[in-house]
Design a protein around this motif. Structure first.
Motif, PDB file in Angstrom:
ATOM      1  N   ASP A   3       0.804  -1.216   0.000  1.00 59.43           N
ATOM      2  CA  ASP A   3       0.000   0.000   0.000  1.00 59.43           C
ATOM      3  C   ASP A   3       0.839   1.269   0.000  1.00 59.43           C
ATOM      4  OD1 ASP A   3      -2.336  -1.374  -0.116  1.00 59.43           O
ATOM      5  OD2 ASP A   3      -2.725  -1.310   2.029  1.00 59.43           O
ATOM      6  N   PHE A  23      -5.370  14.088  -3.531  1.00 65.57           N
ATOM      7  CA  PHE A  23      -4.888  12.798  -3.031  1.00 65.57           C
ATOM      8  C   PHE A  23      -5.351  12.558  -1.598  1.00 65.57           C
ATOM      9  CE2 PHE A  23      -1.726  10.187  -0.837  1.00 65.57           C
ATOM     10  CZ  PHE A  23      -1.740   9.051  -1.633  1.00 65.57           C
ATOM     11  N   ARG A  24      -5.185  13.573  -0.748  1.00 63.22           N
ATOM     12  CA  ARG A  24      -5.597  13.433   0.655  1.00 63.22           C
ATOM     13  C   ARG A  24      -7.100  13.179   0.769  1.00 63.22           C
ATOM     14  NH1 ARG A  24      -1.427  17.389   1.853  1.00 63.22           N
ATOM     15  NH2 ARG A  24      -2.857  19.058   1.360  1.00 63.22           N
ATOM     16  N   ARG A  27      -8.103   9.677  -0.438  1.00 63.04           N
ATOM     17  CA  ARG A  27      -7.569   8.683   0.500  1.00 63.04           C
ATOM     18  C   ARG A  27      -8.401   8.635   1.780  1.00 63.04           C
ATOM     19  NH1 ARG A  27      -1.963  10.020   2.702  1.00 63.04           N
ATOM     20  NH2 ARG A  27      -3.283  11.219   4.070  1.00 63.04           N
ATOM     21  N   ALA A  28      -8.867   9.799   2.227  1.00 64.74           N
ATOM     22  CA  ALA A  28      -9.560   9.885   3.520  1.00 64.74           C
ATOM     23  C   ALA A  28     -11.070   9.687   3.433  1.00 64.74           C
ATOM     24  CB  ALA A  28      -9.271  11.239   4.164  1.00 64.74           C
ATOM     25  N   GLY A  61      -2.686   8.094  -8.556  1.00 67.05           N
ATOM     26  CA  GLY A  61      -4.125   7.863  -8.459  1.00 67.05           C
ATOM     27  C   GLY A  61      -4.584   6.960  -9.583  1.00 67.05           C
ATOM     28  N   VAL A  73      -9.709   7.104  -6.940  1.00 66.53           N
ATOM     29  CA  VAL A  73      -9.169   6.457  -5.749  1.00 66.53           C
ATOM     30  C   VAL A  73      -7.646   6.571  -5.802  1.00 66.53           C
ATOM     31  CG1 VAL A  73     -11.083   4.819  -5.463  1.00 66.53           C
ATOM     32  CG2 VAL A  73      -9.128   4.190  -6.864  1.00 66.53           C
ATOM     33  N   PRO A  74      -6.992   6.542  -4.642  1.00 67.86           N
ATOM     34  CA  PRO A  74      -5.521   6.557  -4.660  1.00 67.86           C
ATOM     35  C   PRO A  74      -4.999   5.221  -5.179  1.00 67.86           C
ATOM     36  CG  PRO A  74      -6.314   6.321  -2.410  1.00 67.86           C
ATOM     37  CD  PRO A  74      -7.523   6.521  -3.285  1.00 67.86           C
ATOM     38  N   GLN A  76      -2.308   3.811  -4.072  1.00 68.20           N
ATOM     39  CA  GLN A  76      -1.934   3.183  -2.813  1.00 68.20           C
ATOM     40  C   GLN A  76      -2.330   4.127  -1.688  1.00 68.20           C
ATOM     41  OE1 GLN A  76       0.588   3.405  -5.271  1.00 68.20           O
ATOM     42  NE2 GLN A  76       0.347   1.308  -5.945  1.00 68.20           N
ATOM     43  N   GLU A  77      -2.358   3.610  -0.476  1.00 70.13           N
ATOM     44  CA  GLU A  77      -2.751   4.423   0.674  1.00 70.13           C
ATOM     45  C   GLU A  77      -1.693   5.443   1.067  1.00 70.13           C
ATOM     46  OE1 GLU A  77      -5.511   4.837   2.774  1.00 70.13           O
ATOM     47  OE2 GLU A  77      -6.386   3.910   1.014  1.00 70.13           O
ATOM     48  N   THR A  78      -0.415   5.114   0.865  1.00 68.79           N
ATOM     49  CA  THR A  78       0.668   5.975   1.320  1.00 68.79           C
ATOM     50  C   THR A  78       1.554   6.365   0.140  1.00 68.79           C
ATOM     51  OG1 THR A  78       0.655   4.821   3.436  1.00 68.79           O
ATOM     52  CG2 THR A  78       2.601   6.140   2.939  1.00 68.79           C
TER      53      THR A  78
END
Length: 85
Positions: A3, A23-24, A27-28, A61, A73-74, A76-78
């Protein structure tokens, strides 16, 4: 570390403050569509769409297609920027 997306400095330079905000947010929060994201960010849909396409090209993304709707959606998460050595 599936991720985590590690990017280089050149790529990081393409991620503007507006793109970081996108992105933030994706992700959130559960974002339903590009239009939904533009409303949440209080930005023009076409500008958000261009920024999302740029993030997708950078590998940061991606879109999930649901019918005619594209849900951002992203990738990956990080997101980690490789240090300059």
């Amino acid at each position: 570390m599936d991720d985590v997306n590690v990017i280089g400095w050149e790529t990081a330079a393409e991620i503007t403050p507006a793109r970081r905000e996108i992105f933030r947010t994706v992700r959130a929060e559960e974002v339903d569509s590009v239009t939904d994201l533009a409303r949440r960010l209080d930005r023009d849909k076409s500008q958000v769409s261009r920024d999302l396409s740029a993030l997708a090209e950078l590998g940061v993304g991606r879109f999930e297609t649901e019918g005619r709707r594209k849900r951002p959606v992203p990738a990956q998460e990080t997101l980690v920027v490789e240090p300059l050595v």
